[in-house]
Design a protein around this motif. Structure first.
Motif, PDB file in Angstrom:
ATOM      1  N   TYR A 116     -21.715  31.017  82.217  1.00 17.79           N
ATOM      2  CA  TYR A 116     -21.018  31.899  82.737  1.00 17.79           C
ATOM      3  C   TYR A 116     -21.699  32.924  83.546  1.00 17.79           C
ATOM      4  CZ  TYR A 116     -17.378  29.973  79.493  1.00 17.79           C
ATOM      5  OH  TYR A 116     -16.529  29.372  78.940  1.00 17.79           O
ATOM      6  N   SER A 117     -22.890  32.589  83.910  1.00 14.31           N
ATOM      7  CA  SER A 117     -23.719  33.623  84.725  1.00 14.31           C
ATOM      8  C   SER A 117     -22.972  33.865  86.010  1.00 14.31           C
ATOM      9  CB  SER A 117     -25.124  33.278  84.959  1.00 14.31           C
ATOM     10  OG  SER A 117     -24.957  32.054  85.650  1.00 14.31           O
ATOM     11  N   SER A 118     -22.859  35.095  86.508  1.00 14.45           N
ATOM     12  CA  SER A 118     -22.409  35.417  87.638  1.00 14.45           C
ATOM     13  C   SER A 118     -20.688  35.719  87.659  1.00 14.45           C
ATOM     14  CB  SER A 118     -22.876  34.708  88.818  1.00 14.45           C
ATOM     15  OG  SER A 118     -24.110  34.612  89.054  1.00 14.45           O
ATOM     16  N   THR A 119     -20.328  35.114  86.441  1.00 15.75           N
ATOM     17  CA  THR A 119     -18.585  35.014  86.428  1.00 15.75           C
ATOM     18  C   THR A 119     -18.144  36.484  86.393  1.00 15.75           C
ATOM     19  OG1 THR A 119     -18.697  34.453  84.040  1.00 15.75           O
ATOM     20  CG2 THR A 119     -18.661  32.604  85.467  1.00 15.75           C
ATOM     21  N   VAL A 120     -16.783  36.402  86.726  1.00 15.71           N
ATOM     22  CA  VAL A 120     -16.137  37.796  86.708  1.00 15.71           C
ATOM     23  C   VAL A 120     -14.887  37.592  85.830  1.00 15.71           C
ATOM     24  CG1 VAL A 120     -14.594  39.413  88.232  1.00 15.71           C
ATOM     25  CG2 VAL A 120     -16.793  38.393  89.027  1.00 15.71           C
ATOM     26  N   PHE A 121     -14.164  36.593  85.865  1.00 19.35           N
ATOM     27  CA  PHE A 121     -12.726  36.578  85.178  1.00 19.35           C
ATOM     28  C   PHE A 121     -12.757  36.278  83.683  1.00 19.35           C
ATOM     29  CE2 PHE A 121     -11.783  35.470  89.630  1.00 19.35           C
ATOM     30  CZ  PHE A 121     -10.992  36.489  90.217  1.00 19.35           C
ATOM     31  N   PRO A 122     -13.644  35.721  83.306  1.00 21.90           N
ATOM     32  CA  PRO A 122     -13.645  35.513  81.756  1.00 21.90           C
ATOM     33  C   PRO A 122     -13.860  36.781  80.841  1.00 21.90           C
ATOM     34  CG  PRO A 122     -14.911  33.503  82.650  1.00 21.90           C
ATOM     35  CD  PRO A 122     -14.525  34.621  83.677  1.00 21.90           C
ATOM     36  N   PHE A 171     -10.751  32.618  76.338  1.00 23.63           N
ATOM     37  CA  PHE A 171     -10.833  33.322  77.539  1.00 23.63           C
ATOM     38  C   PHE A 171     -12.167  32.771  78.615  1.00 23.63           C
ATOM     39  CE2 PHE A 171     -10.254  36.963  74.297  1.00 23.63           C
ATOM     40  CZ  PHE A 171      -8.947  36.643  74.198  1.00 23.63           C
ATOM     41  N   GLY A 172     -12.920  32.131  78.020  1.00 22.47           N
ATOM     42  CA  GLY A 172     -14.027  31.724  78.844  1.00 22.47           C
ATOM     43  C   GLY A 172     -13.682  30.549  79.764  1.00 22.47           C
ATOM     44  N   PRO A 173     -12.992  29.580  79.051  1.00 22.05           N
ATOM     45  CA  PRO A 173     -12.253  28.363  79.989  1.00 22.05           C
ATOM     46  C   PRO A 173     -11.129  28.942  80.851  1.00 22.05           C
ATOM     47  CG  PRO A 173     -12.721  27.931  77.469  1.00 22.05           C
ATOM     48  CD  PRO A 173     -13.114  29.224  77.634  1.00 22.05           C
ATOM     49  N   ILE A 174     -10.244  29.683  80.290  1.00 19.59           N
ATOM     50  CA  ILE A 174      -8.964  30.301  81.037  1.00 19.59           C
ATOM     51  C   ILE A 174      -9.592  31.125  82.383  1.00 19.59           C
ATOM     52  CG2 ILE A 174      -7.035  31.896  81.197  1.00 19.59           C
ATOM     53  CD1 ILE A 174      -6.582  31.030  78.318  1.00 19.59           C
ATOM     54  N   GLY A 175     -10.451  31.940  82.314  1.00 19.45           N
ATOM     55  CA  GLY A 175     -11.124  32.630  83.147  1.00 19.45           C
ATOM     56  C   GLY A 175     -11.684  31.927  84.355  1.00 19.45           C
ATOM     57  N   THR A 176     -12.389  30.758  83.843  1.00 15.02           N
ATOM     58  CA  THR A 176     -13.042  29.856  84.546  1.00 15.02           C
ATOM     59  C   THR A 176     -12.073  29.080  85.391  1.00 15.02           C
ATOM     60  OG1 THR A 176     -15.047  29.618  83.088  1.00 15.02           O
ATOM     61  CG2 THR A 176     -14.641  27.914  84.913  1.00 15.02           C
ATOM     62  N   VAL A 209     -22.083  43.507  74.837  1.00 15.33           N
ATOM     63  CA  VAL A 209     -22.527  42.665  73.865  1.00 15.33           C
ATOM     64  C   VAL A 209     -21.699  41.290  74.015  1.00 15.33           C
ATOM     65  CG1 VAL A 209     -22.985  42.119  71.623  1.00 15.33           C
ATOM     66  CG2 VAL A 209     -23.743  44.246  72.428  1.00 15.33           C
ATOM     67  N   ILE A 210     -20.348  41.509  74.016  1.00 16.32           N
ATOM     68  CA  ILE A 210     -19.532  40.181  74.500  1.00 16.32           C
ATOM     69  C   ILE A 210     -19.827  39.587  75.673  1.00 16.32           C
ATOM     70  CG2 ILE A 210     -17.032  39.604  74.771  1.00 16.32           C
ATOM     71  CD1 ILE A 210     -16.303  42.149  72.875  1.00 16.32           C
ATOM     72  N   GLY A 211     -20.226  40.363  76.624  1.00 21.42           N
ATOM     73  CA  GLY A 211     -20.583  39.530  77.749  1.00 21.42           C
ATOM     74  C   GLY A 211     -21.898  38.809  77.602  1.00 21.42           C
ATOM     75  N   ALA A 212     -22.854  39.483  76.952  1.00 22.67           N
ATOM     76  CA  ALA A 212     -24.358  39.013  76.884  1.00 22.67           C
ATOM     77  C   ALA A 212     -24.190  37.661  75.948  1.00 22.67           C
ATOM     78  CB  ALA A 212     -25.100  40.138  76.328  1.00 22.67           C
ATOM     79  N   SER A 213     -23.136  37.552  74.980  1.00 23.55           N
ATOM     80  CA  SER A 213     -22.744  36.669  74.064  1.00 23.55           C
ATOM     81  C   SER A 213     -22.849  35.207  74.764  1.00 23.55           C
ATOM     82  CB  SER A 213     -21.750  36.784  73.217  1.00 23.55           C
ATOM     83  OG  SER A 213     -20.616  36.742  73.571  1.00 23.55           O
ATOM     84  N   LEU A 214     -22.234  35.120  75.944  1.00 19.99           N
ATOM     85  CA  LEU A 214     -22.003  34.071  76.867  1.00 19.99           C
ATOM     86  C   LEU A 214     -23.371  33.694  77.424  1.00 19.99           C
ATOM     87  CD1 LEU A 214     -18.866  35.280  78.641  1.00 19.99           C
ATOM     88  CD2 LEU A 214     -18.815  33.773  76.873  1.00 19.99           C
ATOM     89  N   LEU A 215     -24.388  34.463  77.591  1.00 15.86           N
ATOM     90  CA  LEU A 215     -25.590  34.262  78.221  1.00 15.86           C
ATOM     91  C   LEU A 215     -26.952  34.193  77.263  1.00 15.86           C
ATOM     92  CD1 LEU A 215     -24.881  36.700  81.153  1.00 15.86           C
ATOM     93  CD2 LEU A 215     -24.686  34.221  81.330  1.00 15.86           C
ATOM     94  N   THR A 216     -26.663  34.230  76.045  1.00 12.82           N
ATOM     95  CA  THR A 216     -27.887  34.024  75.298  1.00 12.82           C
ATOM     96  C   THR A 216     -28.611  32.725  75.356  1.00 12.82           C
ATOM     97  OG1 THR A 216     -26.343  33.047  73.299  1.00 12.82           O
ATOM     98  CG2 THR A 216     -26.717  35.671  73.362  1.00 12.82           C
ATOM     99  N   PRO A 217     -29.886  32.762  75.082  1.00 15.40           N
ATOM    100  CA  PRO A 217     -30.963  31.611  75.580  1.00 15.40           C
ATOM    101  C   PRO A 217     -30.155  30.393  74.858  1.00 15.40           C
ATOM    102  CG  PRO A 217     -32.055  33.696  74.954  1.00 15.40           C
ATOM    103  CD  PRO A 217     -30.768  33.922  74.627  1.00 15.40           C
ATOM    104  N   GLU A 218     -29.845  30.358  73.469  1.00 17.86           N
ATOM    105  CA  GLU A 218     -29.315  29.259  72.880  1.00 17.86           C
ATOM    106  C   GLU A 218     -28.192  28.665  73.504  1.00 17.86           C
ATOM    107  OE1 GLU A 218     -29.825  32.185  71.717  1.00 17.86           O
ATOM    108  OE2 GLU A 218     -31.001  32.219  69.977  1.00 17.86           O
ATOM    109  N   ILE A 219     -27.159  29.254  74.055  1.00 24.07           N
ATOM    110  CA  ILE A 219     -26.097  28.777  74.665  1.00 24.07           C
ATOM    111  C   ILE A 219     -26.604  28.204  76.184  1.00 24.07           C
ATOM    112  CG2 ILE A 219     -23.978  29.471  75.794  1.00 24.07           C
ATOM    113  CD1 ILE A 219     -23.512  29.485  72.925  1.00 24.07           C
TER     114      ILE A 219
END
Length: 534
Positions: free
Chosen positions: A134-140, A184-189, A101-111
């Motif tokens: 964040y689709s297809s990302t690994v590090f975040p 984490f998203g920006p750092i991972g990216t 769910v934490i991963g899915a939160s990055l990919l919700t339709p609103e975002i």
């Protein structure tokens, strides 16, 4: 290493208390990608097939058929943070679904709609949130899961047990989702882009050198399990464009197959011929060359030189010619369309295959007098086929019915479980006790033929702290099949509220082509339980 935090602690301490940080990270990487690598490669093959069908004009990219098949190929990559969230969380001993769910939160339709509409920032409690795709990302998600696992471990200690089921996920989501988007998203990216840029720089500076290094090293990275550090970088590269890493590594498995075919043609040893044959087809068609790597290359050291030469030259060709992978696949004959330019790629892998074959066929694969001592064969070859006996008397239960996702999903390894009727576990093989848990409820044995067998008595029984378990051996002891290992009091364990169902699994399952359990509904001690084939 389980959805139960106690087992996580227990298994982390199991092999070596001075386990290095690199070993731990490698363990998480391999355990996180291993469950999904098959579907990633399968989806990549499907995308490669679609590319071929559109290229030859058999399918229009505007057609409904293409859109449906493209969705099948793209889904696992688009939602990769979801799948990785699940597998990493489970590997770290946290709740896999919360991780998902934490991963899915990055990919919700609103975002996603905000990002596609060009919105770059929103605010969270007045703090600006930098939005990204964040689709297809690994590090975040990797960074987020390590923090989530630590939080989950803390919450299990401080939250009242009866409300943990819903309070722990609520608190975890409340903290981790904003943190992931804010930090984490920006750092991972940034980490992913930096690694991608470094690889691009190396391949642009000297593609030939980078390819030669990758092509020559890949076989040994795979044997050591270090390829798991490279695969996430390759997948991360694919999020922003094509990837050169796997293209430079691809000649190595083709060189391995070439060596396998040459050994198959030259040898008069029936067992070796059968071993080589068993590795050629999966190696050529699916890119899985474990049988050749462990059965031939590690055994006949001369072939190591051949695979280095062939892999280096093939990798140098692919690196110098700028070959890249467009969709994630495991290098094989079927996945050739996933690479471009396809002609140059075929030259690189073809040269490696021919060199691997010719060097082995012309110069041979072993010294004239060198013969491997069968007693130490498994140390060099890897493993041999064998049958594992039953350590217990009782009813046979499929692993899928075990109330522990690590065993139920075969993440620990393939095997079978037993509902014991007698509180005695005996050795299923001739071998050495490599691990004895301090609580006495579980142990690992490595057989003389190389099988690593884990016997795990009961579900959650670590909580008993060793009560009702009496080990009769020590770590490091040599045992014969049938020797008494552990006595345990079934009645007292069950009265304390614990099940005694016992998984018996082969933890180095990946070294075998088949791990088949008995079809008998019940077993006696020493009955055939698991058949391991190469």
């Amino acid at each position: 290493m389980s959805n139960h935090h106690h087992e996580n602690n227990e298994q982390k301490d199991l092999p070596d208390k001075e386990e290095s940080a690199l070993t731990k990270v490698l363990g998480v990487l391999s355990g996180s990608f291993a469950p999904i690598i098959g579907v990633l490669a399968g989806a990549g093959l499907l995308k490669a097939l679609l590319a071929v069908l559109t290229m030859v004009g058999w399918l229009s990219s505007e057609s409904g058929t293409y859109i449906v098949l493209s969705a099948a190929g793209d889904a696992v990559f688009h939602f990769l943070p979801v799948f990785l969230g699940i597998s990493i969380a489970i590997k770290l001993g946290a709740n896999g679904y919360v991780g998902g769910v934490i991963g899915a939160s990055l990919l919700t339709p609103e975002i996603v709609h905000l990002v596609e509409g060009g919105t770059r920032t929103i605010d969270f409690l007045g703090i600006p949130v930098l939005l990204a795709d964040y689709s297809s990302t690994v590090f975040p998600i990797f960074i987020a899961m390590f923090v989530y696992a630590a939080l989950d471990k803390f919450l299990k200690k401080v939250i009242y047990k009866d409300i943990q089921m819903f309070i722990n996920p609520m608190i975890s989501l409340l903290i981790l989702v904003p943190l992931t988007m804010l930090v984490f998203g920006p750092i991972g990216t940034i980490v992913g882009e930096a690694l991608g840029s470094l690889i691009s720089f190396l391949s642009d500076t000297s593609g030939m050198l980078a390819g030669a290094v990758m092509g020559s090293a890949w076989t040994f990275l795979t044997i050591a399990g270090l390829h798991w550090t490279v695969i996430p970088i390759a997948i991360a590269n694919l999020a922003t464009g094509p990837d050169p890493i796997i293209a430079m590594a691809a000649p190595a498995p083709f060189a391995q197959v070439g060596i396998g075919i040459a050994v198959f043609m030259k040898t008069r040893d029936k067992d070796l011929k059968a071993l080589a044959a068993s590795g050629i087809v999966p190696g050529g068609l699916a890119g899985t060359t474990e049988a050749i790597n462990y059965g031939i290359i590690l055994r006949y050291r001369r072939t190591m030189i051949y695979v280095i030469i062939a892999g280096a030259i093939g990798g140098a060709i692919n690196g110098a010619l700028g070959v890249q992978m467009n969709d994630f696949v495991l290098p094989s004959l079927l996945s050739i369309p996933a690479f471009s330019p396809i002609g140059q790629y075929v030259i690189g892998i073809g040269v490696a295959f021919v060199l691997g074959f010719l060097l082995t066929y012309i110069f041979g694969y072993e010294g004239k007098t060198k013969k491997v001592d069968d007693n130490y064969n498994h140390l060099i070859v890897g493993v041999k086929p064998e049958t594992i006996g039953s350590p217990l008397l009782g009813k046979v239960v499929p692993l899928s019915e075990i109330n522990d996702p690590l065993f139920a999903t075969e993440t620990v390894g393939k095997g079978i479980a037993i509902e014991p009727e007698k509180g005695e576990a005996v050795s299923p093989v001739n071998g050495v006790v490599t691990t004895l848990f301090p609580t006495g409820h579980a142990l690992g044995i490595t057989s003389d033929d190389g099988a690593e067998v884990l016997i795990f008595i009961g579900v959650d029984t670590i909580k008993l702290g060793g009560k009702y378990f009496t080990p009769h051996i020590n770590q490091g002891d040599r045992v014969k099949q049938g020797d008494l290992l552990i006595e345990f009091d079934i009645t007292k364990i069950q009265e304390a509220g614990y099940r005694t169902t016992t998984p018996v699994v082969v933890t180095n399952t990946e070294e075998y082509l088949g791990v088949k359990g008995t079809e008998s509904p019940s077993v006696n001690q020493n009955d055939d339980l698991l058949k391991l084939t190469l």
